[in-house]
Design an enzyme around this catalytic site. Structure first.
Site, PDB file in Angstrom:
ATOM      1  N   HIS A  63       0.850  -1.195   0.000  1.00 24.87           N
ATOM      2  CA  HIS A  63       0.000   0.000   0.000  1.00 24.87           C
ATOM      3  C   HIS A  63       0.884   1.243   0.000  1.00 24.87           C
ATOM      4  O   HIS A  63       2.049   1.183   0.377  1.00 24.87           O
ATOM      5  CB  HIS A  63      -0.920   0.013   1.220  1.00 24.87           C
ATOM      6  CG  HIS A  63      -1.955  -1.058   1.166  1.00 24.87           C
ATOM      7  ND1 HIS A  63      -1.712  -2.349   1.585  1.00 24.87           N
ATOM      8  CD2 HIS A  63      -3.235  -1.041   0.714  1.00 24.87           C
ATOM      9  CE1 HIS A  63      -2.802  -3.076   1.398  1.00 24.87           C
ATOM     10  NE2 HIS A  63      -3.733  -2.301   0.878  1.00 24.87           N
ATOM     11  N   CYS A  96       4.713   1.128   1.139  1.00 20.97           N
ATOM     12  CA  CYS A  96       4.944   0.072   2.118  1.00 20.97           C
ATOM     13  C   CYS A  96       4.769  -1.258   1.384  1.00 20.97           C
ATOM     14  O   CYS A  96       3.655  -1.633   1.019  1.00 20.97           O
ATOM     15  CB  CYS A  96       3.934   0.238   3.248  1.00 20.97           C
ATOM     16  SG  CYS A  96       4.164  -0.872   4.623  1.00 20.97           S
TER      17      CYS A  96
END
Length: 128
Positions: free
Chosen positions: A103, A117
């Site tokens: 994400h 991430c």
């Protein structure tokens, strides 16, 4: 992701990588090989080999997953709204094969303000 690619990846990938890349699972934090890897090199999609990130954009976010502030080149990452788990997030997938990477968040400490991430099991690393 296309069904024929899913079948190919089922044979190619280890079970954890398959669950993350194809079924959008998440590896446990602080367990991935690349979380604290700060050697020079490039990170590519484990499913298709497309180069996605450069080590120059990597930083330690303290979140337990590899974090980057930008993709290596515009258009390498595709963003998709993710409304799972009772919240709205922005999922990032490989633009080439649509494999799940992780994400992106708007809380990065660099000038981009972004924190990609990424699951370690979604990428491979090639040292410079």
């Amino acid at each position: 992701m296309k069904e024929d690619l899913k079948k190919e990846l089922k044979e190619k990938l280890d079970p954890v990588s398959y669950e993350v890349i194809v079924n959008k699972a998440t590896e446990r934090p602080h367990t991935g090989d690349y979380n604290l890897n700060f050697r020079d090199g490039k990170y590519s999609c484990k499913a298709c080999g497309e180069v996605l990130f450069d080590s120059a954009s990597k930083f330690d976010a303290g979140c337990g997953w590899p974090s980057f502030d930008r993709e290596i080149e515009a258009g390498k990452i595709k963003e998709v709204f993710d409304d799972s788990h009772g919240m709205r997030r922005v999922e990032v997938v490989c633009a080439n094969c649509e494999g799940h990477l992780g994400h992106v968040f708007n809380d990065g400490p660099t000038d981009t303000g972004l924190r990609y991430c990424v699951n370690s099991v979604s990428v491979d690393f090639e040292e410079a």
